[in-house]
Design a protein around this motif. Structure first.
Motif, PDB file in Angstrom:
ATOM      1  N   LEU A  32      -1.342   2.692  -4.853  1.00 43.15           N
ATOM      2  CA  LEU A  32      -1.804   2.650  -6.248  1.00 43.15           C
ATOM      3  C   LEU A  32      -0.835   1.856  -7.124  1.00 43.15           C
ATOM      4  CD1 LEU A  32      -3.015   6.345  -6.645  1.00 43.15           C
ATOM      5  CD2 LEU A  32      -4.460   4.308  -6.551  1.00 43.15           C
ATOM      6  N   LEU A  33       0.458   2.063  -6.887  1.00 41.18           N
ATOM      7  CA  LEU A  33       1.449   1.334  -7.681  1.00 41.18           C
ATOM      8  C   LEU A  33       1.382  -0.158  -7.389  1.00 41.18           C
ATOM      9  CD1 LEU A  33       3.854   1.673  -9.671  1.00 41.18           C
ATOM     10  CD2 LEU A  33       5.326   1.643  -7.668  1.00 41.18           C
ATOM     11  N   LEU A  34       1.239  -0.511  -6.116  1.00 45.15           N
ATOM     12  CA  LEU A  34       1.138  -1.928  -5.751  1.00 45.15           C
ATOM     13  C   LEU A  34      -0.109  -2.561  -6.372  1.00 45.15           C
ATOM     14  CD1 LEU A  34       2.227  -1.732  -2.007  1.00 45.15           C
ATOM     15  CD2 LEU A  34       3.552  -2.678  -3.909  1.00 45.15           C
ATOM     16  N   THR A  35      -1.182  -1.797  -6.435  1.00 42.09           N
ATOM     17  CA  THR A  35      -2.397  -2.284  -7.091  1.00 42.09           C
ATOM     18  C   THR A  35      -2.107  -2.621  -8.546  1.00 42.09           C
ATOM     19  OG1 THR A  35      -3.816  -0.976  -5.634  1.00 42.09           O
ATOM     20  CG2 THR A  35      -4.774  -1.707  -7.714  1.00 42.09           C
ATOM     21  N   ASP A  36      -1.385  -1.737  -9.227  1.00 42.06           N
ATOM     22  CA  ASP A  36      -1.036  -1.975 -10.630  1.00 42.06           C
ATOM     23  C   ASP A  36      -0.194  -3.231 -10.797  1.00 42.06           C
ATOM     24  OD1 ASP A  36      -2.402   0.280 -11.421  1.00 42.06           O
ATOM     25  OD2 ASP A  36      -0.630   1.564 -11.509  1.00 42.06           O
ATOM     26  N   GLN A  37       0.551  -3.597  -9.746  1.00 43.90           N
ATOM     27  CA  GLN A  37       1.403  -4.787  -9.809  1.00 43.90           C
ATOM     28  C   GLN A  37       0.697  -6.037  -9.275  1.00 43.90           C
ATOM     29  OE1 GLN A  37       5.856  -3.908  -9.053  1.00 43.90           O
ATOM     30  NE2 GLN A  37       4.804  -2.448  -7.741  1.00 43.90           N
ATOM     31  N   GLY A  38      -0.574  -5.876  -8.869  1.00 45.48           N
ATOM     32  CA  GLY A  38      -1.325  -7.022  -8.372  1.00 45.48           C
ATOM     33  C   GLY A  38      -1.047  -7.382  -6.932  1.00 45.48           C
ATOM     34  N   GLN A  39      -0.346  -6.512  -6.198  1.00 49.68           N
ATOM     35  CA  GLN A  39      -0.045  -6.767  -4.783  1.00 49.68           C
ATOM     36  C   GLN A  39      -1.176  -6.160  -3.938  1.00 49.68           C
ATOM     37  OE1 GLN A  39       4.120  -5.955  -3.692  1.00 49.68           O
ATOM     38  NE2 GLN A  39       4.592  -5.777  -5.869  1.00 49.68           N
ATOM     39  N   LEU A  40      -2.334  -6.792  -4.015  1.00 52.16           N
ATOM     40  CA  LEU A  40      -3.557  -6.169  -3.518  1.00 52.16           C
ATOM     41  C   LEU A  40      -3.641  -6.133  -1.996  1.00 52.16           C
ATOM     42  CD1 LEU A  40      -6.201  -7.505  -6.072  1.00 52.16           C
ATOM     43  CD2 LEU A  40      -4.661  -5.537  -6.232  1.00 52.16           C
ATOM     44  N   ALA A  41      -3.127  -7.151  -1.324  1.00 55.89           N
ATOM     45  CA  ALA A  41      -3.229  -7.180   0.139  1.00 55.89           C
ATOM     46  C   ALA A  41      -2.461  -6.014   0.760  1.00 55.89           C
ATOM     47  CB  ALA A  41      -2.712  -8.517   0.678  1.00 55.89           C
ATOM     48  N   GLU A  42      -1.232  -5.809   0.318  1.00 56.01           N
ATOM     49  CA  GLU A  42      -0.459  -4.684   0.865  1.00 56.01           C
ATOM     50  C   GLU A  42      -1.059  -3.357   0.426  1.00 56.01           C
ATOM     51  OE1 GLU A  42       4.072  -2.873   1.279  1.00 56.01           O
ATOM     52  OE2 GLU A  42       3.724  -4.557  -0.095  1.00 56.01           O
ATOM     53  N   ALA A  43      -1.538  -3.294  -0.810  1.00 55.54           N
ATOM     54  CA  ALA A  43      -2.177  -2.069  -1.287  1.00 55.54           C
ATOM     55  C   ALA A  43      -3.377  -1.719  -0.414  1.00 55.54           C
ATOM     56  CB  ALA A  43      -2.607  -2.228  -2.742  1.00 55.54           C
ATOM     57  N   GLU A  44      -4.177  -2.727  -0.082  1.00 59.10           N
ATOM     58  CA  GLU A  44      -5.349  -2.483   0.765  1.00 59.10           C
ATOM     59  C   GLU A  44      -4.931  -1.945   2.131  1.00 59.10           C
ATOM     60  OE1 GLU A  44      -9.071  -4.861   2.898  1.00 59.10           O
ATOM     61  OE2 GLU A  44      -7.759  -5.938   1.500  1.00 59.10           O
ATOM     62  N   ALA A  45      -3.919  -2.550   2.725  1.00 66.84           N
ATOM     63  CA  ALA A  45      -3.457  -2.109   4.046  1.00 66.84           C
ATOM     64  C   ALA A  45      -2.975  -0.661   4.007  1.00 66.84           C
ATOM     65  CB  ALA A  45      -2.341  -3.027   4.538  1.00 66.84           C
ATOM     66  N   LEU A  46      -2.260  -0.296   2.957  1.00 70.70           N
ATOM     67  CA  LEU A  46      -1.750   1.078   2.837  1.00 70.70           C
ATOM     68  C   LEU A  46      -2.881   2.071   2.593  1.00 70.70           C
ATOM     69  CD1 LEU A  46       1.454   0.414   0.704  1.00 70.70           C
ATOM     70  CD2 LEU A  46       1.366   1.061   3.119  1.00 70.70           C
ATOM     71  N   HIS A  47      -3.831   1.698   1.741  1.00 69.35           N
ATOM     72  CA  HIS A  47      -4.988   2.569   1.510  1.00 69.35           C
ATOM     73  C   HIS A  47      -5.774   2.783   2.805  1.00 69.35           C
ATOM     74  CE1 HIS A  47      -4.985   3.581  -2.674  1.00 69.35           C
ATOM     75  NE2 HIS A  47      -5.088   2.349  -3.114  1.00 69.35           N
ATOM     76  N   ARG A  48      -5.947   1.728   3.579  1.00 71.31           N
ATOM     77  CA  ARG A  48      -6.681   1.853   4.836  1.00 71.31           C
ATOM     78  C   ARG A  48      -5.927   2.769   5.812  1.00 71.31           C
ATOM     79  NH1 ARG A  48     -10.999  -1.403   5.327  1.00 71.31           N
ATOM     80  NH2 ARG A  48     -11.129  -3.279   4.000  1.00 71.31           N
ATOM     81  N   GLU A  49      -4.626   2.605   5.865  1.00 74.30           N
ATOM     82  CA  GLU A  49      -3.820   3.445   6.758  1.00 74.30           C
ATOM     83  C   GLU A  49      -3.919   4.911   6.359  1.00 74.30           C
ATOM     84  OE1 GLU A  49       0.824   3.990   8.273  1.00 74.30           O
ATOM     85  OE2 GLU A  49       0.282   2.277   7.007  1.00 74.30           O
ATOM     86  N   ALA A  50      -3.794   5.177   5.057  1.00 69.21           N
ATOM     87  CA  ALA A  50      -3.875   6.558   4.578  1.00 69.21           C
ATOM     88  C   ALA A  50      -5.238   7.167   4.893  1.00 69.21           C
ATOM     89  CB  ALA A  50      -3.607   6.614   3.074  1.00 69.21           C
ATOM     90  N   LEU A  51      -6.301   6.405   4.651  1.00 69.70           N
ATOM     91  CA  LEU A  51      -7.649   6.917   4.893  1.00 69.70           C
ATOM     92  C   LEU A  51      -7.903   7.155   6.374  1.00 69.70           C
ATOM     93  CD1 LEU A  51     -10.468   7.700   4.043  1.00 69.70           C
ATOM     94  CD2 LEU A  51     -11.074   5.266   3.938  1.00 69.70           C
ATOM     95  N   GLU A  52      -7.530   6.203   7.216  1.00 66.88           N
ATOM     96  CA  GLU A  52      -7.767   6.348   8.652  1.00 66.88           C
ATOM     97  C   GLU A  52      -7.042   7.569   9.209  1.00 66.88           C
ATOM     98  OE1 GLU A  52      -6.971   3.886  12.844  1.00 66.88           O
ATOM     99  OE2 GLU A  52      -6.586   2.922  10.909  1.00 66.88           O
ATOM    100  N   LYS A  53      -5.781   7.726   8.838  1.00 68.97           N
ATOM    101  CA  LYS A  53      -5.007   8.861   9.351  1.00 68.97           C
ATOM    102  C   LYS A  53      -5.510  10.182   8.784  1.00 68.97           C
ATOM    103  CE  LYS A  53      -0.815   6.278  10.441  1.00 68.97           C
ATOM    104  NZ  LYS A  53       0.583   5.938  10.076  1.00 68.97           N
TER     105      LYS A  53
END
Length: 232
Positions: free
Chosen positions: A121-142
């Protein structure tokens, strides 16, 4: 007020603990609780000092990289406090530090997944969307594997990823997640729960923006009926 009275009691207790010896961890617990309450009242400067002092005490007792629960709570709350003040780079550092330490206890523990989500969420606020997406996907999958699709954390992770994908114009997958989240909330809570209504409106707003007006209006109609029913 009662809240002021609690603050007074905690401040007095902390003062007494500072004057004692051999009670460092009791003092750290008191600091954290006082900081948490000051944080909640937007007294950020006082709260930050107490979070940092609490963290230093814990690290002195248990080691800098020890995944102690109180230390991790201090790091997490301090990161949120800094983010609330717009200090995003400092908040990011602390979120990453908390995640690194929590991962030592288990990569799929619920609190580790919460840290993944917080950093995303913090990375999203900073516009770092690619890493934010990867982290969100990891959290959801696990979370799916560990907790199941109907767990509250999993549904929150679905919602967060769906909104991010929407902002990245990955509309098809975003829609799939909004629909899955609504189905999960209906299964867990039933048709008339406020969280089901919230998800139904989320999907409706998304569909309306995508030009799927008829389905969106039907979902909004159902949401409105549900609110009326629960209000009676």
């Amino acid at each position: 007020t009662d809240a002021d009275s609690v603050l007074d009691v905690l401040q007095l207790r902390l003062q007494k603990l500072r004057a004692s010896t051999g009670k460092d961890m009791l003092m750290a617990d008191c600091m954290f609780e006082l900081a948490r309450r000051l944080h909640g009242r937007a007294r950020y400067g006082e709260a930050e000092k107490l979070y940092r002092e609490c963290s230093r005490i814990c690290e002195a007792k248990k080691g800098k990289d020890h995944p102690d629960t109180l230390t991790l709570s201090c790091l997490n709350n301090l990161a949120q406090l800094l983010a609330a003040q717009g200090q995003l780079a400092r908040a990011e550092y602390l979120h990453r530090e908390a995640l690194k330490r929590k991962a030592k206890l288990g990569a799929d523990r619920p609190d580790t997944l919460q840290s993944l989500n917080n950093l995303a969420l913090l990375l999203t606020d900073q516009g770092q969307l690619a890493e934010a997406e990867a982290l969100h996907r990891e959290a959801l999958e696990k979370s799916r594997l560990k907790l199941g699709n109907q767990h509250p954390d999993t549904m929150i992770f679905m919602d967060n990823l769906a909104h991010l994908l929407k902002s990245m114009k990955k509309f098809e997958e975003a829609e799939e997640l909004f629909r899955e989240e609504l189905a999960a909330r209906r299964t867990r809570h039933g048709e008339y729960h406020e969280e089901t209504v919230f998800s139904r409106r989320n999907l409706a707003n998304f569909l309306q923006e995508r030009g799927k007006v008829d389905e969106a209006q039907e979902l909004l109609r159902l949401a409105g009926q549900t609110v009326q029913r629960t209000a009676q």
